[in-house]
Design a protein around this motif. Structure first.
Motif, PDB file in Angstrom:
ATOM      1  N   ALA A 132       0.513  -1.251  -0.187  1.00 29.60           N
ATOM      2  CA  ALA A 132       0.023  -0.265   0.032  1.00 29.60           C
ATOM      3  C   ALA A 132       1.127   1.336   0.045  1.00 29.60           C
ATOM      4  O   ALA A 132       0.718   1.893   0.911  1.00 29.60           O
ATOM      5  CB  ALA A 132      -1.107  -0.453   1.179  1.00 29.60           C
ATOM      6  N   ALA A 133       1.419   1.559  -0.804  1.00 26.16           N
ATOM      7  CA  ALA A 133       2.710   2.370  -1.314  1.00 26.16           C
ATOM      8  C   ALA A 133       1.986   4.031  -1.547  1.00 26.16           C
ATOM      9  O   ALA A 133       2.452   4.691  -1.420  1.00 26.16           O
ATOM     10  CB  ALA A 133       3.757   2.196  -2.169  1.00 26.16           C
ATOM     11  N   GLY A 134       0.787   3.570  -2.215  1.00 26.48           N
ATOM     12  CA  GLY A 134       0.253   4.855  -3.033  1.00 26.48           C
ATOM     13  C   GLY A 134      -0.389   4.529  -4.586  1.00 26.48           C
ATOM     14  O   GLY A 134       0.472   3.560  -4.508  1.00 26.48           O
ATOM     15  N   ALA A 135      -0.245   5.857  -5.208  1.00 27.02           N
ATOM     16  CA  ALA A 135      -0.026   5.851  -6.849  1.00 27.02           C
ATOM     17  C   ALA A 135       0.374   5.165  -6.982  1.00 27.02           C
ATOM     18  O   ALA A 135       1.628   5.722  -7.397  1.00 27.02           O
ATOM     19  CB  ALA A 135      -1.008   7.036  -7.055  1.00 27.02           C
ATOM     20  N   GLY A 136      -0.110   3.878  -7.925  1.00 25.57           N
ATOM     21  CA  GLY A 136       1.286   3.622  -8.872  1.00 25.57           C
ATOM     22  C   GLY A 136       1.737   2.288  -8.844  1.00 25.57           C
ATOM     23  O   GLY A 136       2.903   1.666  -8.864  1.00 25.57           O
ATOM     24  N   THR A 137       1.291   1.729  -6.585  1.00 28.56           N
ATOM     25  CA  THR A 137       2.020   0.922  -6.397  1.00 28.56           C
ATOM     26  C   THR A 137       0.693   0.646  -5.277  1.00 28.56           C
ATOM     27  O   THR A 137       0.591   0.629  -4.216  1.00 28.56           O
ATOM     28  CB  THR A 137       3.308   0.789  -5.262  1.00 28.56           C
ATOM     29  OG1 THR A 137       3.069   2.280  -4.728  1.00 28.56           O
ATOM     30  CG2 THR A 137       4.715   2.203  -6.166  1.00 28.56           C
ATOM     31  N   THR A 138       0.467  -0.369  -6.148  1.00 30.42           N
ATOM     32  CA  THR A 138      -0.680  -0.992  -5.430  1.00 30.42           C
ATOM     33  C   THR A 138      -0.266  -2.193  -4.103  1.00 30.42           C
ATOM     34  O   THR A 138      -1.200  -2.346  -2.905  1.00 30.42           O
ATOM     35  CB  THR A 138      -1.440  -1.892  -5.974  1.00 30.42           C
ATOM     36  OG1 THR A 138      -0.958  -2.964  -6.913  1.00 30.42           O
ATOM     37  CG2 THR A 138      -2.342  -1.018  -7.212  1.00 30.42           C
ATOM     38  N   CYS A 139       0.607  -2.561  -3.667  1.00 27.75           N
ATOM     39  CA  CYS A 139       0.702  -3.444  -2.685  1.00 27.75           C
ATOM     40  C   CYS A 139       2.184  -3.813  -2.875  1.00 27.75           C
ATOM     41  O   CYS A 139       2.972  -3.527  -3.709  1.00 27.75           O
ATOM     42  CB  CYS A 139      -0.058  -4.447  -3.086  1.00 27.75           C
ATOM     43  SG  CYS A 139       0.068  -5.681  -1.444  1.00 27.75           S
ATOM     44  N   ALA A 140       3.068  -4.573  -2.304  1.00 25.99           N
ATOM     45  CA  ALA A 140       4.881  -5.066  -2.535  1.00 25.99           C
ATOM     46  C   ALA A 140       4.690  -5.074  -3.052  1.00 25.99           C
ATOM     47  O   ALA A 140       4.308  -6.184  -4.530  1.00 25.99           O
ATOM     48  CB  ALA A 140       4.915  -6.185  -1.406  1.00 25.99           C
ATOM     49  N   GLY A 141       6.300  -4.677  -3.793  1.00 27.33           N
ATOM     50  CA  GLY A 141       7.333  -5.396  -4.620  1.00 27.33           C
ATOM     51  C   GLY A 141       6.775  -4.664  -6.682  1.00 27.33           C
ATOM     52  O   GLY A 141       7.088  -4.482  -7.282  1.00 27.33           O
ATOM     53  N   THR A 142       5.669  -3.544  -5.398  1.00 29.23           N
ATOM     54  CA  THR A 142       5.161  -2.189  -6.578  1.00 29.23           C
ATOM     55  C   THR A 142       6.278  -1.655  -7.252  1.00 29.23           C
ATOM     56  O   THR A 142       5.653  -0.865  -8.263  1.00 29.23           O
ATOM     57  CB  THR A 142       3.678  -2.488  -7.157  1.00 29.23           C
ATOM     58  OG1 THR A 142       4.071  -1.988  -5.455  1.00 29.23           O
ATOM     59  CG2 THR A 142       3.216  -3.603  -7.497  1.00 29.23           C
ATOM     60  N   ALA A 143       7.385  -1.112  -6.391  1.00 27.65           N
ATOM     61  CA  ALA A 143       7.545   0.476  -6.812  1.00 27.65           C
ATOM     62  C   ALA A 143       8.233   0.050  -8.039  1.00 27.65           C
ATOM     63  O   ALA A 143       8.708  -0.540  -8.541  1.00 27.65           O
ATOM     64  CB  ALA A 143       8.884   0.125  -5.886  1.00 27.65           C
ATOM     65  N   LYS A 144       8.115   1.338  -9.176  1.00 25.30           N
ATOM     66  CA  LYS A 144       8.281   1.804 -10.098  1.00 25.30           C
ATOM     67  C   LYS A 144       9.880   2.028 -10.711  1.00 25.30           C
ATOM     68  O   LYS A 144      10.722   1.249 -11.158  1.00 25.30           O
ATOM     69  CB  LYS A 144       7.723   2.598 -11.222  1.00 25.30           C
ATOM     70  CG  LYS A 144       6.011   1.801 -11.060  1.00 25.30           C
ATOM     71  CD  LYS A 144       5.917   0.471 -11.911  1.00 25.30           C
ATOM     72  CE  LYS A 144       4.645   0.690 -12.457  1.00 25.30           C
ATOM     73  NZ  LYS A 144       3.691  -0.815 -12.211  1.00 25.30           N
ATOM     74  N   MET A 145      10.500   2.797  -9.323  1.00 24.99           N
ATOM     75  CA  MET A 145      12.384   3.067  -9.315  1.00 24.99           C
ATOM     76  C   MET A 145      12.612   3.064  -8.166  1.00 24.99           C
ATOM     77  O   MET A 145      11.777   3.028  -7.088  1.00 24.99           O
ATOM     78  CB  MET A 145      11.573   4.356  -9.926  1.00 24.99           C
ATOM     79  CG  MET A 145      11.304   5.792  -8.783  1.00 24.99           C
ATOM     80  SD  MET A 145      11.157   7.017  -9.443  1.00 24.99           S
ATOM     81  CE  MET A 145      12.115   7.342  -8.816  1.00 24.99           C
ATOM     82  N   ASP A 146      13.845   2.875  -7.991  1.00 24.89           N
ATOM     83  CA  ASP A 146      14.608   2.816  -6.767  1.00 24.89           C
ATOM     84  C   ASP A 146      14.697   4.628  -5.961  1.00 24.89           C
ATOM     85  O   ASP A 146      13.518   5.739  -6.644  1.00 24.89           O
ATOM     86  CB  ASP A 146      16.251   3.040  -6.591  1.00 24.89           C
ATOM     87  CG  ASP A 146      16.434   1.600  -7.130  1.00 24.89           C
ATOM     88  OD1 ASP A 146      15.203   0.717  -7.039  1.00 24.89           O
ATOM     89  OD2 ASP A 146      17.828   1.385  -7.299  1.00 24.89           O
ATOM     90  N   HIS A 147      13.974   4.094  -4.609  1.00 27.00           N
ATOM     91  CA  HIS A 147      14.324   5.156  -3.628  1.00 27.00           C
ATOM     92  C   HIS A 147      12.854   5.756  -4.419  1.00 27.00           C
ATOM     93  O   HIS A 147      12.299   7.275  -4.303  1.00 27.00           O
ATOM     94  CB  HIS A 147      15.069   6.603  -3.925  1.00 27.00           C
ATOM     95  CG  HIS A 147      16.558   5.654  -3.130  1.00 27.00           C
ATOM     96  ND1 HIS A 147      16.558   5.275  -2.499  1.00 27.00           N
ATOM     97  CD2 HIS A 147      17.680   5.598  -4.567  1.00 27.00           C
ATOM     98  CE1 HIS A 147      17.661   4.560  -2.278  1.00 27.00           C
ATOM     99  NE2 HIS A 147      18.416   4.858  -3.443  1.00 27.00           N
ATOM    100  N   GLN A 148      11.218   5.382  -4.367  1.00 28.15           N
ATOM    101  CA  GLN A 148      10.481   6.267  -5.328  1.00 28.15           C
ATOM    102  C   GLN A 148       9.813   6.646  -4.162  1.00 28.15           C
ATOM    103  O   GLN A 148       9.267   6.541  -2.572  1.00 28.15           O
ATOM    104  CB  GLN A 148       9.362   5.516  -5.597  1.00 28.15           C
ATOM    105  CG  GLN A 148       8.233   5.443  -6.337  1.00 28.15           C
ATOM    106  CD  GLN A 148       7.312   4.096  -7.476  1.00 28.15           C
ATOM    107  OE1 GLN A 148       7.972   3.806  -8.037  1.00 28.15           O
ATOM    108  NE2 GLN A 148       5.943   5.142  -6.896  1.00 28.15           N
ATOM    109  N   GLY A 149       9.109   8.681  -4.273  1.00 26.67           N
ATOM    110  CA  GLY A 149       8.615   8.607  -3.297  1.00 26.67           C
ATOM    111  C   GLY A 149       7.852   8.708  -2.080  1.00 26.67           C
ATOM    112  O   GLY A 149       7.392   8.755  -1.106  1.00 26.67           O
ATOM    113  N   ASN A 150       6.058   7.882  -3.092  1.00 25.42           N
ATOM    114  CA  ASN A 150       5.652   6.861  -2.193  1.00 25.42           C
ATOM    115  C   ASN A 150       5.790   5.691  -1.503  1.00 25.42           C
ATOM    116  O   ASN A 150       4.424   5.345  -1.119  1.00 25.42           O
ATOM    117  CB  ASN A 150       3.898   7.893  -3.084  1.00 25.42           C
ATOM    118  CG  ASN A 150       3.991   6.747  -4.306  1.00 25.42           C
ATOM    119  OD1 ASN A 150       5.253   6.139  -4.578  1.00 25.42           O
ATOM    120  ND2 ASN A 150       2.779   6.506  -5.534  1.00 25.42           N
TER     121      ASN A 150
END
Length: 101
Positions: free
Chosen positions: A51-69
């Motif tokens: 649950a990291a925020g818009a564009g990251t629905t759950c674990a392992g979905t960050a699109k880039m390193d050090h993403q702000g959300n």
């Protein structure tokens, strides 16, 4: 004792055991939460927690390193000492932020 009585007793035992285990798991999760905090901007691509925020629905979905959300659980009190290449301060943040360009 009839077969249906034994089946009913076995089912009741399974339900009671399941309830006890789930209460233990909930207690363990809450205990862990007291020593951990969400730290934004320190997760690597695909390594964030849920649950990291818009564009990251759950674990392992960050699109880039050090993403702000995107956040990672870290020991309480350490977030703002961890490096973040996109953070305005250069360190992890306790809240989501807009990455510096």
């Amino acid at each position: 004792m009839t077969a249906s009585t034994r089946t009913l007793s076995a089912a009741a035992l399974v339900l009671a055991l399941g309830s006890a285990l789930s209460m233990t798991a909930v207690s363990t999760v809450h205990a862990a939460d007291d020593t951990m905090e969400k730290c934004f901007g320190v997760a690597l691509k695909g390594k964030n927690d849920c649950a990291a925020g818009a564009g990251t629905t759950c674990a392992g979905t960050a699109k880039m390193d050090h993403q702000g959300n995107a956040w990672k659980s870290v020991p309480k009190g350490t977030c703002t000492t961890l490096q973040s290449k996109t953070s305005p301060t250069g360190f992890g943040q306790l809240e989501a932020f807009k990455a510096k360009s």
